[in-house]
Design a protein around this motif. Sequence first.
Motif, mmCIF file in Angstrom:
data_model
loop_
_atom_site.group_PDB
_atom_site.id
_atom_site.type_symbol
_atom_site.label_atom_id
_atom_site.label_comp_id
_atom_site.label_asym_id
_atom_site.label_seq_id
_atom_site.Cartn_x
_atom_site.Cartn_y
_atom_site.Cartn_z
ATOM 1 N N ALA A 21 0.836 -1.201 0.000
ATOM 2 C CA ALA A 21 0.000 0.000 0.000
ATOM 3 C C ALA A 21 0.872 1.252 0.000
ATOM 4 C CB ALA A 21 -0.933 0.004 1.203
ATOM 5 N N GLY A 22 1.961 1.220 0.749
ATOM 6 C CA GLY A 22 2.887 2.347 0.767
ATOM 7 C C GLY A 22 3.471 2.624 -0.603
ATOM 8 N N ARG A 23 3.826 1.569 -1.313
ATOM 9 C CA ARG A 23 4.383 1.741 -2.662
ATOM 10 C C ARG A 23 3.369 2.397 -3.588
ATOM 11 N NH1 ARG A 23 6.932 -4.344 -2.953
ATOM 12 N NH2 ARG A 23 8.721 -3.939 -1.578
ATOM 13 N N VAL A 24 2.120 1.970 -3.481
ATOM 14 C CA VAL A 24 1.079 2.547 -4.333
ATOM 15 C C VAL A 24 0.819 4.002 -3.947
ATOM 16 C CG1 VAL A 24 -1.350 2.393 -5.009
ATOM 17 C CG2 VAL A 24 0.045 0.318 -4.865
ATOM 18 N N LEU A 25 0.761 4.295 -2.664
ATOM 19 C CA LEU A 25 0.576 5.681 -2.228
ATOM 20 C C LEU A 25 1.723 6.567 -2.691
ATOM 21 C CD1 LEU A 25 -0.763 5.218 1.400
ATOM 22 C CD2 LEU A 25 -1.946 6.382 -0.472
ATOM 23 N N LEU A 26 2.927 6.053 -2.585
ATOM 24 C CA LEU A 26 4.108 6.793 -3.046
ATOM 25 C C LEU A 26 3.998 7.080 -4.538
ATOM 26 C CD1 LEU A 26 6.952 7.912 -2.407
ATOM 27 C CD2 LEU A 26 7.828 5.603 -2.760
ATOM 28 N N LEU A 27 3.627 6.064 -5.306
ATOM 29 C CA LEU A 27 3.453 6.229 -6.750
ATOM 30 C C LEU A 27 2.382 7.269 -7.055
ATOM 31 C CD1 LEU A 27 4.046 5.231 -9.665
ATOM 32 C CD2 LEU A 27 2.288 3.475 -9.279
ATOM 33 N N ALA A 28 1.237 7.183 -6.357
ATOM 34 C CA ALA A 28 0.161 8.146 -6.583
ATOM 35 C C ALA A 28 0.600 9.566 -6.212
ATOM 36 C CB ALA A 28 -1.076 7.755 -5.767
ATOM 37 N N GLY A 29 1.292 9.697 -5.092
ATOM 38 C CA GLY A 29 1.763 11.017 -4.673
ATOM 39 C C GLY A 29 2.703 11.644 -5.688
ATOM 40 N N VAL A 30 3.600 10.833 -6.238
ATOM 41 C CA VAL A 30 4.548 11.347 -7.231
ATOM 42 C C VAL A 30 3.833 11.691 -8.536
ATOM 43 C CG1 VAL A 30 6.518 10.715 -8.698
ATOM 44 C CG2 VAL A 30 6.576 10.219 -6.252
ATOM 45 N N CYS A 31 3.048 10.745 -9.065
ATOM 46 C CA CYS A 31 2.391 10.966 -10.368
ATOM 47 C C CYS A 31 1.423 12.140 -10.343
ATOM 48 C CB CYS A 31 1.637 9.710 -10.800
ATOM 49 S SG CYS A 31 2.681 8.324 -11.234
ATOM 50 N N PHE A 32 0.514 12.118 -9.377
ATOM 51 C CA PHE A 32 -0.526 13.139 -9.354
ATOM 52 C C PHE A 32 -0.042 14.448 -8.746
ATOM 53 C CE2 PHE A 32 -2.837 9.043 -9.512
ATOM 54 C CZ PHE A 32 -3.242 9.163 -10.833
ATOM 55 N N GLY A 33 0.926 14.385 -7.848
ATOM 56 C CA GLY A 33 1.546 15.612 -7.348
ATOM 57 C C GLY A 33 2.279 16.346 -8.466
ATOM 58 N N ALA A 34 3.029 15.589 -9.268
ATOM 59 C CA ALA A 34 3.745 16.196 -10.397
ATOM 60 C C ALA A 34 2.763 16.775 -11.416
ATOM 61 C CB ALA A 34 4.658 15.163 -11.061
ATOM 62 N N ALA A 35 1.662 16.067 -11.667
ATOM 63 C CA ALA A 35 0.668 16.577 -12.612
ATOM 64 C C ALA A 35 0.073 17.897 -12.116
ATOM 65 C CB ALA A 35 -0.437 15.542 -12.830
ATOM 66 N N ASN A 36 -0.177 17.983 -10.817
ATOM 67 C CA ASN A 36 -0.711 19.234 -10.256
ATOM 68 C C ASN A 36 0.297 20.365 -10.344
ATOM 69 O OD1 ASN A 36 -3.517 19.156 -9.019
ATOM 70 N ND2 ASN A 36 -2.669 17.180 -8.408
ATOM 71 N N LEU A 37 1.568 20.068 -10.091
ATOM 72 C CA LEU A 37 2.593 21.110 -10.229
ATOM 73 C C LEU A 37 2.721 21.561 -11.686
ATOM 74 C CD1 LEU A 37 5.309 19.870 -7.729
ATOM 75 C CD2 LEU A 37 3.698 21.773 -7.462
#
Length: 189
Positions: A21-37
């Motif tokens: 779950a941590g790996r998936v959360l990390l992936l989501a944070g990176v992908c969608f955080g970068a998209a928002n930036l």
Amino acid sequence: MTTVALAYETDRPQADVAVCAGRVLLLAGVCFGAANLFQWGVQSGALGLHPAALALSWPVAVGVFFSGLFRLRRLGGEAARRVAGWSRLGVGAMVGAALLLAAVSAATGDWALMRLTSVATLGLYGMAWLVALGRTGRPNTGVIALIAFAGSALQLLTAGTPDQYVFQALTLALIALLPGLWLALGRRL
């Protein structure tokens, strides 16, 4: 498959559900955080790109996320398959919220309502963390849920401005990226 490779596959310890779950959360944070930036950079003019570039950020983020999710699911054993299923449900709920907002926008002719997708997304993260609180009883998950709901409220206040995307990225860092990193390293919240 060679005997050595087969022995490696069977001897390799499988990650538990929290690590997956941590790996998936990390992936989501990176992908969608970068998209928002990226969204902020285009809308604020900081990147100097034409607004048409905005059409690329979400499809690329979703594509990278699902590619990474597929790879994590394949590499992580049964726990990863379970977590990938939950992740697909979560992303499906977020897509469902966006489609509902699109339908309401089309019915009313007010496409500014689509800006509320970020509000709904953080609200769904908050509800997921509340479920984690109920399942684990760990107060830290409740704090993360409160951060998600506070970020959702901040999204509502800044909807329609480029700052909305910075706040979304920051909130995702606090509720997905950092907790995901913590869990992926084998720690408990």
